[in-house]
Design a protein around this motif. Structure first.
Motif, short mmCIF file in Angstrom:
data_model
loop_
_atom_site.label_atom_id
_atom_site.label_comp_id
_atom_site.label_asym_id
_atom_site.label_seq_id
_atom_site.Cartn_x
_atom_site.Cartn_y
_atom_site.Cartn_z
N MET A 112 0.90 -1.08 -0.21
CA MET A 112 0.34 -0.03 -0.06
C MET A 112 0.78 1.26 0.05
O MET A 112 0.59 2.51 -0.74
CB MET A 112 -0.89 -0.06 1.34
N LYS A 113 2.07 1.12 0.85
CA LYS A 113 2.94 2.41 0.80
C LYS A 113 3.63 2.80 -0.55
O LYS A 113 3.71 3.69 -0.99
CB LYS A 113 3.93 2.30 1.98
N LYS A 114 3.62 1.54 -1.45
CA LYS A 114 4.46 1.68 -2.50
C LYS A 114 3.58 2.33 -3.47
O LYS A 114 3.92 3.17 -4.35
CB LYS A 114 4.78 0.50 -3.16
N ILE A 115 2.28 2.02 -3.43
CA ILE A 115 1.15 2.91 -4.16
C ILE A 115 0.92 4.23 -4.03
O ILE A 115 0.93 4.92 -4.82
CB ILE A 115 -0.14 2.01 -4.02
N ILE A 116 1.02 4.45 -2.67
CA ILE A 116 0.95 5.66 -2.53
C ILE A 116 2.10 6.65 -2.94
O ILE A 116 2.22 7.73 -3.20
CB ILE A 116 0.58 5.89 -0.84
N PHE A 117 3.28 5.89 -2.72
CA PHE A 117 4.45 6.61 -3.02
C PHE A 117 4.40 6.77 -4.58
O PHE A 117 4.62 8.09 -5.12
CB PHE A 117 5.69 5.79 -2.78
N TRP A 118 4.10 5.99 -5.49
CA TRP A 118 4.36 6.10 -6.94
C TRP A 118 3.08 7.18 -7.48
O TRP A 118 3.38 8.01 -8.30
CB TRP A 118 4.05 4.75 -7.75
N SER A 141 1.96 9.83 -5.38
CA SER A 141 2.57 11.08 -5.07
C SER A 141 3.69 11.20 -6.05
O SER A 141 3.56 12.62 -6.69
CB SER A 141 3.33 10.95 -3.75
N ILE A 142 4.43 10.69 -6.57
CA ILE A 142 5.43 11.02 -7.52
C ILE A 142 4.78 11.15 -9.10
O ILE A 142 5.16 12.27 -9.75
CB ILE A 142 6.50 9.79 -7.89
N THR A 143 3.77 10.59 -9.32
CA THR A 143 3.13 10.73 -10.77
C THR A 143 2.26 12.03 -10.50
O THR A 143 2.31 12.94 -11.39
CB THR A 143 2.03 9.72 -10.98
N PHE A 144 1.62 12.43 -9.51
CA PHE A 144 1.35 13.49 -9.29
C PHE A 144 1.96 14.91 -9.27
O PHE A 144 1.94 15.93 -9.97
CB PHE A 144 0.22 13.89 -8.02
N ASN A 145 3.08 14.90 -8.83
CA ASN A 145 4.14 16.01 -8.73
C ASN A 145 4.88 16.01 -10.08
O ASN A 145 4.90 17.15 -10.52
CB ASN A 145 5.39 15.59 -7.52
#
Length: 117
Positions: free
Chosen positions: A1-7, A9-13
């Motif tokens: 789940m943390k990896k999904i949120i991390f990626w 976040s990167i995509t939105f940035n």
């Protein structure tokens, strides 16, 4: 789940950074300048001079750039900067009273009238 949120976040940035640069490239520069000559302003399809803008007035560049400039009405757009120590404008008006589509003015008024003659 943390990896999904991390990626995510990167995509939105990345998306927001690209959107920022897209707006920066296509929006007006808002550069300030001073008029070099007197300008006669007339209603776009009219024949009378409505008013004259004297040289020396501070103006701001409002010309669209990049893809936003495609189909632009007049290429050299500017706005006049007016400052006052009192309230000069009524902003509490109905949208129908603003007549947004009927207020086209041209600074190339002399050239337009000469072409009519």
């Amino acid at each position: 789940m943390k990896k999904i949120i991390f990626w995510l976040s990167i995509t939105f940035n990345i998306f927001f950074v690209l959107l920022y640069f897209w707006n920066k490239i296509n929006s007006p520069s808002h550069e300030l300048g001073i008029l070099k000559e007197d300008i006669e302003v007339g209603n776009f399809m009219g024949e009378n001079c409505l008013f004259k803008i004297p040289k020396g007035i501070t103006v701001r560049n409002e010309s669209e750039c990049g893809i936003s400039a495609i189909g632009q009405f007049e290429n050299k757009r500017f706005s006049i900067i007016i400052t006052a120590d009192r309230d000069l404008i009524n902003y509490n008006v109905e949208n129908a009273d603003l007549n947004r589509d009927g207020n086209y003015y041209s600074a190339d008024f002399k050239k337009f009238v000469e072409n009519l003659e």
